[in-house]
Design a protein around this motif. Structure first.
Motif, PDB file in Angstrom:
ATOM      1  N   THR A 227     -10.471  26.428 -25.223  1.00  0.00           N
ATOM      2  CA  THR A 227     -11.035  25.471 -25.784  1.00  0.00           C
ATOM      3  C   THR A 227     -11.458  23.956 -25.859  1.00  0.00           C
ATOM      4  O   THR A 227     -13.242  24.052 -25.632  1.00  0.00           O
ATOM      5  N   MET A 228     -10.470  23.682 -24.924  1.00  0.00           N
ATOM      6  CA  MET A 228     -11.295  22.071 -23.810  1.00  0.00           C
ATOM      7  C   MET A 228     -11.823  22.510 -22.458  1.00  0.00           C
ATOM      8  O   MET A 228     -12.533  21.472 -22.069  1.00  0.00           O
ATOM      9  N   LEU A 229     -11.150  22.936 -21.729  1.00  0.00           N
ATOM     10  CA  LEU A 229     -11.895  23.296 -19.790  1.00  0.00           C
ATOM     11  C   LEU A 229     -13.082  23.150 -20.434  1.00  0.00           C
ATOM     12  O   LEU A 229     -14.141  22.559 -19.502  1.00  0.00           O
ATOM     13  N   PRO A 230     -13.838  24.388 -20.564  1.00  0.00           N
ATOM     14  CA  PRO A 230     -15.566  24.040 -20.355  1.00  0.00           C
ATOM     15  C   PRO A 230     -16.105  23.590 -20.633  1.00  0.00           C
ATOM     16  O   PRO A 230     -17.147  23.058 -20.152  1.00  0.00           O
ATOM     17  N   THR A 231     -16.267  22.784 -22.199  1.00  0.00           N
ATOM     18  CA  THR A 231     -16.695  21.860 -22.143  1.00  0.00           C
ATOM     19  C   THR A 231     -16.576  20.309 -21.546  1.00  0.00           C
ATOM     20  O   THR A 231     -17.879  19.890 -21.328  1.00  0.00           O
ATOM     21  N   MET A 232     -15.758  20.109 -21.050  1.00  0.00           N
ATOM     22  CA  MET A 232     -14.834  19.044 -20.123  1.00  0.00           C
ATOM     23  C   MET A 232     -15.315  18.933 -19.094  1.00  0.00           C
ATOM     24  O   MET A 232     -16.372  18.584 -18.098  1.00  0.00           O
ATOM     25  N   ILE A 233     -15.800  20.269 -18.368  1.00  0.00           N
ATOM     26  CA  ILE A 233     -16.627  20.446 -17.071  1.00  0.00           C
ATOM     27  C   ILE A 233     -17.859  20.596 -17.421  1.00  0.00           C
ATOM     28  O   ILE A 233     -18.502  19.856 -16.213  1.00  0.00           O
ATOM     29  N   ALA A 234     -17.913  20.998 -18.441  1.00  0.00           N
ATOM     30  CA  ALA A 234     -19.697  20.967 -18.799  1.00  0.00           C
ATOM     31  C   ALA A 234     -20.163  19.184 -18.937  1.00  0.00           C
ATOM     32  O   ALA A 234     -21.726  18.276 -17.460  1.00  0.00           O
ATOM     33  N   ALA A 235     -19.113  18.896 -19.476  1.00  0.00           N
ATOM     34  CA  ALA A 235     -19.764  16.862 -19.556  1.00  0.00           C
ATOM     35  C   ALA A 235     -20.010  16.621 -18.068  1.00  0.00           C
ATOM     36  O   ALA A 235     -20.805  15.590 -17.642  1.00  0.00           O
ATOM     37  N   GLY A 236     -18.611  17.181 -17.230  1.00  0.00           N
ATOM     38  CA  GLY A 236     -18.334  16.543 -16.097  1.00  0.00           C
ATOM     39  C   GLY A 236     -20.225  16.500 -15.226  1.00  0.00           C
ATOM     40  O   GLY A 236     -20.430  15.801 -14.544  1.00  0.00           O
ATOM     41  N   VAL A 237     -19.949  17.895 -14.717  1.00  0.00           N
ATOM     42  CA  VAL A 237     -21.581  18.188 -14.439  1.00  0.00           C
ATOM     43  C   VAL A 237     -22.504  17.031 -15.011  1.00  0.00           C
ATOM     44  O   VAL A 237     -24.073  17.119 -13.698  1.00  0.00           O
ATOM     45  N   ALA A 238     -23.140  17.281 -15.734  1.00  0.00           N
ATOM     46  CA  ALA A 238     -23.608  16.239 -16.508  1.00  0.00           C
ATOM     47  C   ALA A 238     -23.828  15.237 -15.899  1.00  0.00           C
ATOM     48  O   ALA A 238     -25.341  14.326 -15.603  1.00  0.00           O
ATOM     49  N   VAL A 239     -22.425  14.032 -16.426  1.00  0.00           N
ATOM     50  CA  VAL A 239     -22.777  12.747 -15.480  1.00  0.00           C
ATOM     51  C   VAL A 239     -22.833  12.664 -13.632  1.00  0.00           C
ATOM     52  O   VAL A 239     -23.493  11.981 -13.349  1.00  0.00           O
ATOM     53  N   LEU A 240     -22.588  13.955 -13.174  1.00  0.00           N
ATOM     54  CA  LEU A 240     -22.950  14.020 -11.603  1.00  0.00           C
ATOM     55  C   LEU A 240     -24.791  14.286 -11.338  1.00  0.00           C
ATOM     56  O   LEU A 240     -25.068  13.871 -10.390  1.00  0.00           O
ATOM     57  N   ILE A 241     -25.233  14.942 -12.473  1.00  0.00           N
ATOM     58  CA  ILE A 241     -26.176  15.088 -12.138  1.00  0.00           C
ATOM     59  C   ILE A 241     -26.833  13.947 -12.681  1.00  0.00           C
ATOM     60  O   ILE A 241     -28.227  13.472 -11.942  1.00  0.00           O
ATOM     61  N   THR A 242     -26.200  13.109 -13.449  1.00  0.00           N
ATOM     62  CA  THR A 242     -27.251  11.545 -13.739  1.00  0.00           C
ATOM     63  C   THR A 242     -26.843  10.637 -12.490  1.00  0.00           C
ATOM     64  O   THR A 242     -28.021   9.811 -12.116  1.00  0.00           O
ATOM     65  N   PHE A 243     -25.517  11.097 -11.325  1.00  0.00           N
ATOM     66  CA  PHE A 243     -25.217  10.125 -10.270  1.00  0.00           C
ATOM     67  C   PHE A 243     -26.278  10.946  -9.000  1.00  0.00           C
ATOM     68  O   PHE A 243     -27.093  10.235  -8.408  1.00  0.00           O
ATOM     69  N   VAL A 244     -26.565  12.269  -8.945  1.00  0.00           N
ATOM     70  CA  VAL A 244     -27.036  13.098  -8.047  1.00  0.00           C
ATOM     71  C   VAL A 244     -28.275  12.394  -8.391  1.00  0.00           C
ATOM     72  O   VAL A 244     -29.656  12.941  -7.274  1.00  0.00           O
ATOM     73  N   ARG A 245     -28.966  12.821  -9.445  1.00  0.00           N
ATOM     74  CA  ARG A 245     -30.534  13.215  -9.794  1.00  0.00           C
ATOM     75  C   ARG A 245     -31.723  11.778 -10.346  1.00  0.00           C
ATOM     76  O   ARG A 245     -32.880  11.581 -10.960  1.00  0.00           O
TER      77      ARG A 245
END
Length: 264
Positions: free
Chosen positions: A73-91
């Motif tokens: 329930t928790m890990l997939p959504t948390m990982i995906a949100a973390g990647v979204a935040v990372l994208i804003t830093f990189v791009r």
């Protein structure tokens, strides 16, 4: 004989009221990510769910172990949100600018108001929906996994905190942060039309992304007030708060049921 001199306007402050903030704010700085970033995050979400499933392996017949339910329930959504935040830093310009994560108490108040109104509409819609499709088909996916099952206090509290607070943060980052920003950056007739298009698209995708076809209509009812907060305030924290308000009663229901305090 003396004559009174006209008062110098600059001699003291003039108590003019502060202008109200416009409903439609200036567009955020442009970034170098778009729908491709959102599709990547959705792929990460699905891949993370598959990875968790492969990691736990075959659990045998019967209901899934509670640790598997919590992780899935928790890990997939948390990982995906973390990647979204990372994208804003990189791009882009970082999550505060790109996802409009500026914190303002006025947005919190707006989120609470819209969340409470949305909760009323959601409760009525859920009641009607249950009578239309029956109890067996009206249950959400997560409710079906934990229905009539006892949890330890720690597991129940973790599930409650995730469903009420953390899950809405992650989902809002993905849908009304990343997807909204991708839609808003397209060339529209005006900024206002871009925000309306982002509202409509994010609302529809949010409802469909839960992969619960029977509940899609109900999820649209849930999503509209949350998206309206994002539209009205122009920032993400208000929609996060509205989402959390909307999730409180379902999360509390699962908590009480898991602890055996009440049965619903």
């Amino acid at each position: 004989m003396t004559t009174s001199q006209p008062r110098d306007p600059a001699a003291g402050p003039t108590p003019f009221p502060e202008p109200e903030e416009p409903a439609f704010l200036p567009a955020p700085p442009r970034h170098r990510w778009g729908f491709g970033a959102f599709l990547l995050v959705e792929a990460v979400l699905l891949a993370s769910a598959a990875f968790v499933s492969a990691l736990v392996g075959d659990t045998g017949p019967g209901p899934l172990p509670m640790r598997v339910v919590l992780l899935g329930t928790m890990l997939p959504t948390m990982i995906a949100a973390g990647v979204a935040v990372l994208i804003t830093f990189v791009r882009g310009n970082g999550p505060v600018a790109d996802l409009r994560l500026e914190w303002r108490w006025a947005d919190v108040k707006t989120g609470v108001r819209y969340g409470c109104v949305g909760l009323v509409f959601t409760t009525v819609a859920a009641y009607l929906w249950t009578h239309l499709v029956g109890d067996a088909n009206a249950t959400s996916a997560i409710s079906a996994l934990v229905e009539d099952r006892r949890m330890s206090i720690s597991a129940a509290v973790v599930m409650f905190v995730y469903l009420w607070l953390l899950g809405p943060i992650c989902e809002e980052i993905i849908y009304r942060g990343l997807l909204w920003g991708a839609a808003e950056q397209l060339q529209w007739r005006s900024e206002r039309w871009g925000r309306v298009a982002a509202f409509l698209l994010s609302t529809a995708v949010f409802a469909a992304s839960h992969l619960e076809p029977l509940r899609t209509t109900l999820l649209l009812v849930i999503a509209v007030p949350i998206g309206l907060v994002r539209l009205v305030t122009g920032r993400l924290p208000g929609s996060i708060v509205a989402h959390q308000v909307n999730n409180f009663l379902p999360a509390l229901t699962i908590l009480l049921g898991a602890l055996g305090v009440a049965s619903f």
